[in-house]
Design an enzyme around this catalytic site. Structure first.
Site, short mmCIF file in Angstrom:
data_model
loop_
_atom_site.label_atom_id
_atom_site.label_comp_id
_atom_site.label_asym_id
_atom_site.label_seq_id
_atom_site.Cartn_x
_atom_site.Cartn_y
_atom_site.Cartn_z
N ASP A 187 66.30 59.95 -7.75
CA ASP A 187 67.28 61.01 -7.46
C ASP A 187 66.99 62.18 -8.38
OD1 ASP A 187 69.87 62.43 -6.85
OD2 ASP A 187 70.36 60.54 -5.87
N ASP A 214 62.48 64.86 -6.74
CA ASP A 214 63.08 65.78 -5.77
C ASP A 214 62.35 65.60 -4.45
OD1 ASP A 214 63.71 67.91 -4.15
OD2 ASP A 214 63.67 69.40 -5.76
N PHE A 215 63.05 65.05 -3.47
CA PHE A 215 62.33 64.74 -2.22
C PHE A 215 61.95 65.99 -1.41
CE2 PHE A 215 66.70 62.76 -1.11
CZ PHE A 215 67.26 63.92 -0.59
N HIS A 235 71.67 62.19 7.05
CA HIS A 235 72.74 62.96 7.70
C HIS A 235 73.16 64.19 6.89
CE1 HIS A 235 76.71 61.16 5.86
NE2 HIS A 235 75.81 61.35 4.94
C1 LIG Z 1 75.20 61.36 0.16
S1 LIG Z 1 74.43 60.92 -1.35
C2 LIG Z 1 73.87 59.29 -1.03
C3 LIG Z 1 73.73 58.45 -2.25
C4 LIG Z 1 73.29 57.01 -2.04
N1 LIG Z 1 72.04 56.90 -1.36
C5 LIG Z 1 74.37 56.22 -1.33
O1 LIG Z 1 74.27 56.03 -0.11
O2 LIG Z 1 75.33 55.81 -1.96
C6 LIG Z 1 72.97 61.87 -1.30
C7 LIG Z 1 72.11 61.72 -2.54
O3 LIG Z 1 70.91 62.51 -2.38
C8 LIG Z 1 70.61 63.10 -3.61
N2 LIG Z 1 69.79 64.29 -3.39
C9 LIG Z 1 70.17 65.47 -2.87
N3 LIG Z 1 69.13 66.31 -2.82
C10 LIG Z 1 68.07 65.63 -3.32
C11 LIG Z 1 66.70 65.96 -3.53
N4 LIG Z 1 66.24 67.17 -3.21
N5 LIG Z 1 65.89 65.02 -4.04
C12 LIG Z 1 66.37 63.79 -4.37
N6 LIG Z 1 67.65 63.41 -4.20
C13 LIG Z 1 68.48 64.33 -3.68
C14 LIG Z 1 71.96 63.43 -4.20
O4 LIG Z 1 71.91 63.66 -5.61
C15 LIG Z 1 72.78 62.21 -3.81
O5 LIG Z 1 72.73 61.21 -4.79
#
Ligand SMILES: C[S@@+](CC[C@H](N)C(=O)[O-])C[C@H]1O[C@@H](n2cnc3c(N)ncnc32)[C@H](O)[C@@H]1O
Length: 328
Positions: A187, A214-215, A235
């Site tokens: 993350d 960072d994806f 989503h």
């Molecule tokens: C809706 S949450 C889902 C968290 C977890 N997978 C769950 O289902 O409980 C989305 C996650 O994506 C992460 N995120 C957002 N943009 C990101 C990026 N560019 N690279 C990596 N992670 C990212 C956020 O920090 C967050 O933890």
């Protein structure tokens, strides 16, 4: 970022036999003035939905936590899921006031983000807000990830990488259930410390790695995993970014590897998905310009086939949540 202290205060560890409306009122700040009935209405509503138990009637009645509340609503308990309620209360409920504007104009009005901070800055920069968000996500996702660890054939695989893994809940569920699996949760940096704490709290240190990634960066998804997961991640984004995320996962997997997307999938005919479509509108509001939306299994398979995946499978999780699996 308010957490309701009610269930914590009534938790068994404090050894309270229960509390009257008056006692709870002074403890959690409910108005108990004579003639004002709403405090009792509020507590009895919680009795009616099974969150509190009540012994006796009227002003002398004693309120206690129900078993369900002790299990799920006391912060610090292993299955605590109150974080998602706090998150909904702070973010999603106020944002829903902007739904009519968004539907009419095709965009969330800028003033919405003055009231509720933009989710992208929550993810990207503010450690406190990111940790609050992570606690919410763990509450929402724990049940799904436990079921995924039971229902997906992890015995055929060796290593899972969970992208956008937040506090590390999915990686810990898989590592705990399948001792042969290596697990890494990826993350953004603001969640790192919360993830390290969560992994320790689950007894998974040494078995679950916490890595910043960072994806959307140009860097490829780290190699070495034969299962990659996006839990409640696809989503969050519009179509182009959904496909980019699928493409990056495909590139990182070995032949035979699996990508799993966990989301509340809309039914293919779009006729019976009130919760999923409500979730989709919530994503629209939360992610503003991203034009985020929830999707069906049929759409998932089309996009995944487009980037190279060849076979697919659907697993049911809790309620409307599903795991859509694509194999390379
Ligand atoms: C809706 S949450 C889902 C968290 C977890 N997978 C769950 O289902 O409980 C989305 C996650 O994506 C992460 N995120 C957002 N943009 C990101 C990026 N560019 N690279 C990596 N992670 C990212 C956020 O920090 C967050 O933890």
């Amino acid at each position: 970022m308010q957490q309701c202290p009610l269930f914590g205060w009534l938790a068994p560890l404090h050894n309270r036999a229960g509390a009257t409306l008056q006692q709870l009122g002074s403890r959690i700040g409910l108005c108990t003035e004579p003639g004002f009935r709403a405090g009792a209405d509020f507590l009895d509503l919680l009795v009616s939905v099974g969150c509190l138990a009540r012994e006796g009637d009227g002003l002398g009645a004693l309120y206690r936590n129900s078993e369900v509340a002790n299990r799920y609503l006391v912060r610090g308990q292993p299955e605590y899921c109150g974080g998602i309620l706090a998150l909904n209360s702070d973010r999603s409920f106020p944002m829903f006031g902007y739904l009519p504007h968004a539907l009419q104009h095709g965009e969330v009005p800028p003033e919405a983000f003055q009231r509720v901070p933009d989710i992208l800055s929550t993810f990207g920069s503010d450690v406190g807000a990111a940790e609050f968000f992570a606690e919410g996500m763990t509450g929402a996702s724990l049940g799904n990830f436990r079921l995924l660890a039971e229902r997906f054939p992890f015995s055929r695989f060796a290593s899972v990488g969970d992208l956008g893994g937040s506090a590390g809940c999915l990686a810990c569920c898989v590592a705990t259930r399948h001792l042969h699996m290596a697990a890494t949760t990826y993350d953004l940096p603001p969640v790192h410390a919360a993830a390290e704490r969560y992994v320790r709290s689950q007894g998974c240190e040494g078995r679950v790695q916490v890595v910043d990634y960072d994806f959307f960066s140009p860097d490829p998804v780290p190699a070495g995993h034969d299962v990659l997961t996006y839990g409640m991640v696809l989503h969050d984004w519009g179509l182009d970014k959904k496909i980019l995320l699928l493409r990056k996962a495909y590139a990182a997997l070995p032949p035979g590897g699996a990508l799993i997307a966990i989301d509340h999938l809309v039914d293919d005919e779009r006729r019976s998905s009130p919760i999923q479509l409500g979730m989709s509108l919530t994503m629209l509001l939360e992610f503003g310009r991203e034009n985020a939306f929830d999707y069906s299994y049929k759409e998932f398979c089309e996009w995944a086939r487009q980037v190279g995946f060849t076979s697919f499978e659907l697993l049911c999780l809790v309620g409307t949540a599903k795991a859509a699996v694509a194999y390379k």
